[in-house]
Design a protein around this motif. Structure first.
Motif, mmCIF file in Angstrom:
data_model
loop_
_atom_site.group_PDB
_atom_site.id
_atom_site.type_symbol
_atom_site.label_atom_id
_atom_site.label_comp_id
_atom_site.label_asym_id
_atom_site.label_seq_id
_atom_site.Cartn_x
_atom_site.Cartn_y
_atom_site.Cartn_z
ATOM 1 N N MET A 1 0.847 -1.196 0.000
ATOM 2 C CA MET A 1 0.000 0.000 0.000
ATOM 3 C C MET A 1 0.874 1.235 0.000
ATOM 4 N N GLY A 2 0.536 2.174 -0.885
ATOM 5 C CA GLY A 2 1.295 3.404 -0.935
ATOM 6 C C GLY A 2 0.853 4.389 0.118
ATOM 7 N N ASN A 3 1.701 5.342 0.399
ATOM 8 C CA ASN A 3 1.349 6.363 1.377
ATOM 9 C C ASN A 3 0.301 7.298 0.795
ATOM 10 N N PRO A 4 -0.611 7.814 1.619
ATOM 11 C CA PRO A 4 -1.617 8.745 1.111
ATOM 12 C C PRO A 4 -0.972 10.042 0.663
ATOM 13 N N PRO A 5 -1.579 10.746 -0.278
ATOM 14 C CA PRO A 5 -0.985 12.001 -0.744
ATOM 15 C C PRO A 5 -0.923 13.027 0.370
ATOM 16 N N ARG A 6 0.167 13.769 0.393
ATOM 17 C CA ARG A 6 0.358 14.774 1.433
ATOM 18 C C ARG A 6 -0.415 16.032 1.079
ATOM 19 N N ARG A 7 -0.851 16.724 2.107
ATOM 20 C CA ARG A 7 -1.521 17.992 1.886
ATOM 21 C C ARG A 7 -0.494 19.074 1.630
ATOM 22 N N ARG A 8 -0.918 20.189 1.139
ATOM 23 C CA ARG A 8 -0.024 21.309 0.906
ATOM 24 C C ARG A 8 0.390 21.911 2.248
ATOM 25 N N ALA A 9 1.606 22.440 2.291
ATOM 26 C CA ALA A 9 2.114 23.044 3.525
ATOM 27 C C ALA A 9 1.246 24.226 3.915
ATOM 28 N N GLY A 10 0.760 24.193 5.157
ATOM 29 C CA GLY A 10 -0.118 25.264 5.585
ATOM 30 C C GLY A 10 0.284 25.902 6.889
ATOM 31 N N TYR A 11 1.356 25.411 7.535
ATOM 32 C CA TYR A 11 1.799 25.939 8.808
ATOM 33 C C TYR A 11 3.283 26.306 8.714
ATOM 34 N N PRO A 12 3.711 27.294 9.480
ATOM 35 C CA PRO A 12 5.119 27.722 9.387
ATOM 36 C C PRO A 12 6.115 26.630 9.741
ATOM 37 N N THR A 13 5.715 25.651 10.549
ATOM 38 C CA THR A 13 6.650 24.606 10.962
ATOM 39 C C THR A 13 6.704 23.442 9.978
ATOM 40 N N ASP A 14 5.871 23.429 8.949
ATOM 41 C CA ASP A 14 5.882 22.321 8.005
ATOM 42 C C ASP A 14 7.206 22.273 7.249
ATOM 43 N N LEU A 15 7.693 21.073 7.012
ATOM 44 C CA LEU A 15 8.962 20.881 6.343
ATOM 45 C C LEU A 15 8.890 21.291 4.873
ATOM 46 N N THR A 16 9.920 21.954 4.423
ATOM 47 C CA THR A 16 10.070 22.182 2.995
ATOM 48 C C THR A 16 10.664 20.919 2.360
ATOM 49 N N ASP A 17 10.664 20.881 1.033
ATOM 50 C CA ASP A 17 11.240 19.726 0.351
ATOM 51 C C ASP A 17 12.717 19.563 0.697
ATOM 52 N N ALA A 18 13.438 20.680 0.806
ATOM 53 C CA ALA A 18 14.857 20.604 1.142
ATOM 54 C C ALA A 18 15.072 20.080 2.554
ATOM 55 N N GLN A 19 14.243 20.494 3.490
ATOM 56 C CA GLN A 19 14.372 19.999 4.861
ATOM 57 C C GLN A 19 14.047 18.510 4.941
ATOM 58 N N TRP A 20 13.026 18.091 4.218
ATOM 59 C CA TRP A 20 12.639 16.684 4.235
ATOM 60 C C TRP A 20 13.727 15.799 3.629
ATOM 61 N N GLN A 21 14.418 16.272 2.628
ATOM 62 C CA GLN A 21 15.507 15.502 2.028
ATOM 63 C C GLN A 21 16.655 15.291 3.011
ATOM 64 N N LEU A 22 16.799 16.193 3.991
ATOM 65 C CA LEU A 22 17.820 16.009 5.019
ATOM 66 C C LEU A 22 17.401 14.971 6.056
ATOM 67 N N ILE A 23 16.132 14.969 6.441
ATOM 68 C CA ILE A 23 15.671 14.125 7.535
ATOM 69 C C ILE A 23 15.322 12.716 7.071
ATOM 70 N N GLU A 24 14.739 12.578 5.898
ATOM 71 C CA GLU A 24 14.227 11.269 5.462
ATOM 72 C C GLU A 24 15.273 10.161 5.506
ATOM 73 N N PRO A 25 16.514 10.366 5.013
ATOM 74 C CA PRO A 25 17.490 9.258 5.064
ATOM 75 C C PRO A 25 17.930 8.888 6.479
ATOM 76 N N LEU A 26 17.668 9.756 7.458
ATOM 77 C CA LEU A 26 18.122 9.502 8.822
ATOM 78 C C LEU A 26 17.100 8.734 9.650
ATOM 79 N N LEU A 27 15.902 8.537 9.122
ATOM 80 C CA LEU A 27 14.867 7.809 9.844
ATOM 81 C C LEU A 27 15.096 6.300 9.707
ATOM 82 N N PRO A 28 14.693 5.518 10.702
ATOM 83 C CA PRO A 28 14.856 4.058 10.595
ATOM 84 C C PRO A 28 13.958 3.491 9.512
ATOM 85 N N ALA A 29 14.349 2.352 8.976
ATOM 86 C CA ALA A 29 13.560 1.705 7.922
ATOM 87 C C ALA A 29 12.211 1.260 8.480
#
Length: 280
Positions: A1-29
């Protein structure tokens, strides 16, 4: 099952694409991709981290999570799991390494600055994990933070407020020594003098030096080196969840502090710098 589509960023704390590219590889599998197996995750991890940032930055209750985010119970389970297995500390260490390398420094710090901060505890904090700081006249908990010369976290420890800084520093240094064998010197205020200096030298081969107050000092003044950890404590308390301690468990309280650092470091790494004016 694929992940549901993400909503558009609507809050100041939401990750940008660049921030997410930094964090995603550091999360456990995910568990479903491991040999031991497990159920596929039903919530997008990016939305989960956005929800954690929203709680840390705005200081809301978990049950008051906006409906745009995943259910609060799922977000809290991820928060608790990543706090207990050391994921959030691993993310902090790797982001700090990136910042140090981008500044031309060695990836791991050799010198650190340590300090503590007492904060009031809410009624949700049990008696066993809280205390009274007579010097600050605060009934609550005390945060012990060890940072490098950039003000980036090396280790965080949360104790009752009546614990002495020197005693807590021994626990903190022992915990972080295995991951930071290169650490050679620690700066602190006069509370970290006395027996701690001899103990750190004999047991851990770490030199502890204290920054004394100025002879004519009246009130608070910024001291050399120690201003870096003071700035880091300011970064922590700017996130409203950390302005007061609400967590029943001290390690979850430390996790809130680490997530605040993650938010600060991802913004620093992805910050757009002004283009220098072309020389004539």
């Amino acid at each position: 099952m694929g992940n549901p589509p993400r909503r558009r960023a609507g809050y100041p704390t939401d990750l940008t694409d660049a921030q997410w590219q930094l964090i995603e590889p550091l999360l456990p599998a995910p568990a479903c991709t491991r040999p031991s197996g497990g159920r596929p995750e039903t919530n997008d991890r990016r939305d989960v981290i956005n929800a954690i940032f929203y709680v840390v930055d705005n200081g809301i209750k978990w049950r008051a999570m906006p409906s745009e985010y995943p259910p609060w119970s799922s977000v809290y389970k991820h928060f608790a799991r990543w706090a207990e297995d050391g994921t959030v500390l691993h993310i902090c260490n790797e982001l700090a390494r990136m910042i140090r390398l981008s500044a031309g420094r060695c990836p791991r710090p050799v010198t650190g600055i340590i300090d503590s901060q007492s904060v009031k505890a809410a009624e949700t904090v049990g008696k066993a994990s809280r205390g009274y700081d007579a010097g600050k006249k605060i009934n609550g908990r005390k945060r012990h933070v060890l940072v490098d010369m950039f003000g980036l976290p090396i280790a965080v420890l949360v104790t009752p407020a009546d614990i002495r800084d020197g005693d807590a520093a021994q626990v903190l240094l022992v915990d972080c020594r295995q991951d930071n064998p290169q650490l050679a010197m620690i700066w602190g205020d006069s509370a970290y003098g006395g027996n701690l200096i001899e103990w750190a030298e004999d047991e851990l081969r770490i030199t502890v030096k204290t920054v004394r107050p100025l002879p004519d000092q009246v009130g608070f003044k910024v001291h050399p080196r120690r201003w870096r950890v003071e700035r880091s404590l300011s970064w922590i308390t700017q996130r409203r969840r950390n302005a007061r301690d609400y967590e029943r468990r001290a390690d979850y309280s430390a996790a809130h502090i680490l997530w605040a650092f993650v938010l600060v470091m991802t913004r620093r790494l992805t910050r757009k710098r002004p283009t220098p004016r072309r020389a004539r």
